[in-house]
Design a protein around this motif. Structure first.
Motif, PDB file in Angstrom:
ATOM      1  N   ALA A  23      41.973  33.451  39.697  1.00 58.30           N
ATOM      2  CA  ALA A  23      43.189  34.275  39.704  1.00 58.30           C
ATOM      3  C   ALA A  23      43.847  34.256  38.330  1.00 58.30           C
ATOM      4  O   ALA A  23      44.021  33.187  37.732  1.00 58.30           O
ATOM      5  N   LEU A  24      44.193  35.450  37.845  1.00 54.75           N
ATOM      6  CA  LEU A  24      44.999  35.586  36.635  1.00 54.75           C
ATOM      7  C   LEU A  24      46.436  35.837  37.067  1.00 54.75           C
ATOM      8  O   LEU A  24      46.698  36.784  37.811  1.00 54.75           O
ATOM      9  N   ILE A  25      47.355  35.007  36.631  1.00 51.50           N
ATOM     10  CA  ILE A  25      48.759  35.230  36.954  1.00 51.50           C
ATOM     11  C   ILE A  25      49.585  35.215  35.671  1.00 51.50           C
ATOM     12  O   ILE A  25      49.171  34.652  34.663  1.00 51.50           O
ATOM     13  N   GLY A  26      50.735  35.843  35.741  1.00 46.64           N
ATOM     14  CA  GLY A  26      51.629  35.887  34.594  1.00 46.64           C
ATOM     15  C   GLY A  26      52.572  37.063  34.705  1.00 46.64           C
ATOM     16  O   GLY A  26      52.404  37.944  35.555  1.00 46.64           O
ATOM     17  N   GLY A  31      49.159  40.554  29.633  1.00 45.21           N
ATOM     18  CA  GLY A  31      47.796  40.766  29.159  1.00 45.21           C
ATOM     19  C   GLY A  31      46.729  40.622  30.222  1.00 45.21           C
ATOM     20  O   GLY A  31      45.534  40.666  29.919  1.00 45.21           O
ATOM     21  N   LYS A  32      47.118  40.482  31.486  1.00 45.11           N
ATOM     22  CA  LYS A  32      46.130  40.289  32.559  1.00 45.11           C
ATOM     23  C   LYS A  32      45.186  41.486  32.674  1.00 45.11           C
ATOM     24  O   LYS A  32      43.966  41.327  32.755  1.00 45.11           O
ATOM     25  N   GLU A 155      45.325  43.383  40.720  1.00 45.60           N
ATOM     26  CA  GLU A 155      46.346  43.440  41.769  1.00 45.60           C
ATOM     27  C   GLU A 155      45.791  43.994  43.089  1.00 45.60           C
ATOM     28  O   GLU A 155      46.279  44.999  43.615  1.00 45.60           O
ATOM     29  N   PRO A 156      44.791  43.365  43.661  1.00 50.54           N
ATOM     30  CA  PRO A 156      44.185  43.891  44.890  1.00 50.54           C
ATOM     31  C   PRO A 156      45.097  43.852  46.103  1.00 50.54           C
ATOM     32  O   PRO A 156      44.822  44.520  47.100  1.00 50.54           O
ATOM     33  N   ALA A 185      40.538  38.088  39.877  1.00 49.63           N
ATOM     34  CA  ALA A 185      41.599  38.986  40.345  1.00 49.63           C
ATOM     35  C   ALA A 185      42.921  38.632  39.688  1.00 49.63           C
ATOM     36  O   ALA A 185      43.271  37.450  39.580  1.00 49.63           O
ATOM     37  N   SER A 186      43.641  39.652  39.248  1.00 50.83           N
ATOM     38  CA  SER A 186      45.013  39.425  38.800  1.00 50.83           C
ATOM     39  C   SER A 186      45.926  39.519  40.020  1.00 50.83           C
ATOM     40  O   SER A 186      45.741  40.387  40.879  1.00 50.83           O
TER      41      SER A 186
END
Length: 353
Positions: A23-26, A31-32, A155-156, A185-186
């Motif tokens: 998981a990409l979070i921020g 920049g995700k 962002e699914p 996934a972001s």
């Protein structure tokens, strides 16, 4: 990584193994999406290299890349008179050759993706005239129909209700585990990243702030730094972000425990009323939440009966408040002495309700 010659994301180093969910979070704009688009080959890396199963991505032919990697970004495809089945079948085109004719294996992959995402009933509906949440599921079905080894999603869980969010994340975990897919996934929802990801990467200002297992990365301090939150706003025990603690001396004292006070705590926070609470055990559900929302909380050690010392401390705070709310319906062995607080509130005429 960036657009044109302008680098938007720097110093990104990550490896995604088959069967894992990353998981990409921020914050927005961190920049995700740029990372995902670069990994997908939609943006050219301005430095470094992106590898797909040991091969530089720009050396992998487009058709082979499409057979190995499925991408679901936030943009909506422009469709005209296309059914949902048509959209999902588009995921099989890398396998059909120049004529684009689907064979039995392709139809089976489409059917499986429709069933897995709960969109089989939408197959003959016009894609342009279904809800945003339904579109999100259909696009996920298209990605799964490719039977990819790598699945990239931006962002699914957007546009999905709570139940659908959980179903989608359970599906992604299942696909990763059962079929060995590497999923990246972001996510905007920190609690979903905490629940569903094997590895979390925190992106801030175009750089990787930290990465690791969810319980290592998603601490109160790191999440607060990542999103510029106030102290105590994020509680890793619940995976939730709370309203800012009301300021000032406590006006209300809440007798709670075992999770009975959570709704009251949050209502007082919404109303901007500073409150105190006790006596709570340190890692009781109310004890954990009180650290974020109460201006004063009196604690007892876990698994120890509430002591005379703690009750005396709580009584002093209670008598300095304007009113008292009791959320518990009775007292047991471990919190028996909290009944003394209820008696003190009655005697002082402070008890609400």
């Amino acid at each position: 990584m960036g657009h044109g010659q302008r680098a938007l994301v720097r110093d990104v180093c990550l490896a995604v193994r088959p069967g894992r969910v990353v998981a990409l979070i921020g914050p927005n704009g961190s920049g995700k999406t740029t990372i995902l688009r670069t990994v997908a080959g939609q943006l050219r890396a301005l430095g470094g290299v992106v590898e797909l199963f040991g091969r530089a991505l720009d050396e992998v032919p487009a058709t082979e890349r499409a057979q190995e990697m499925a991408v679901m970004l936030t943009g909506r495809p422009s469709t005209e008179l296309l059914t949902c089945r048509d959209v999902v079948e588009a995921g099989r085109y890398p396998f059909t050759g120049r004529l684009g004719v689907l064979g039995e294996k392709d139809h089976e992959a489409v059917r499986a993706a429709l069933e897995a995402t709960g969109t089989a009933e939408l197959t003959e509906r016009d894609f342009a005239h279904i809800s945003d949440g339904q579109r999100q599921r259909v696009l996920l079905a298209r990605a799964l129909s490719q039977e990819p080894r790598v699945l990239l999603l931006d962002e699914p869980t957007s546009y999905l209700d709570v139940r659908s969010q959980l179903e989608v994340l359970q599906l992604l975990r299942h696909e990763a585990r059962e079929r060995g897919i590497a999923v990246v996934a972001s996510l905007h929802e920190v609690d979903l990243a905490q629940k569903a990801a094997d590895h979390v990467i925190c992106i801030r200002d175009g750089r990787v702030m930290c990465q690791g297992a969810p319980d290592e990365v998603l601490t109160a301090e790191r999440v607060a730094e990542l999103y510029d939150l106030g102290p105590g706003a994020y509680d890793p025990a619940f995976g939730s972000v709370e309203l800012a603690r009301p300021e000032g001396d406590p006006e209300v004292f809440v007798i709670a425990g075992g999770g009975t006070g959570a709704a009251c705590f949050r209502q007082l926070a919404r109303d901007g009323v500073p409150f105190a609470t006790g006596v709570l055990h340190e890692h009781d559900a109310d004890g954990l939440l009180a650290r974020s929302l109460a201006v004063r909380a009196i604690y007892e050690r876990d698994f120890e009966p509430v002591s005379e010392r703690a009750v005396a401390q709580a009584r002093e705070v209670l008598l300095g408040c304007r009113r008292v709310i009791c959320c518990v319906g009775g007292f047991g062995t471990m919190n028996a002495r909290n009944a003394e607080l209820l008696d003190a509130a009655r005697a002082a005429g402070l008890l609400s309700g």
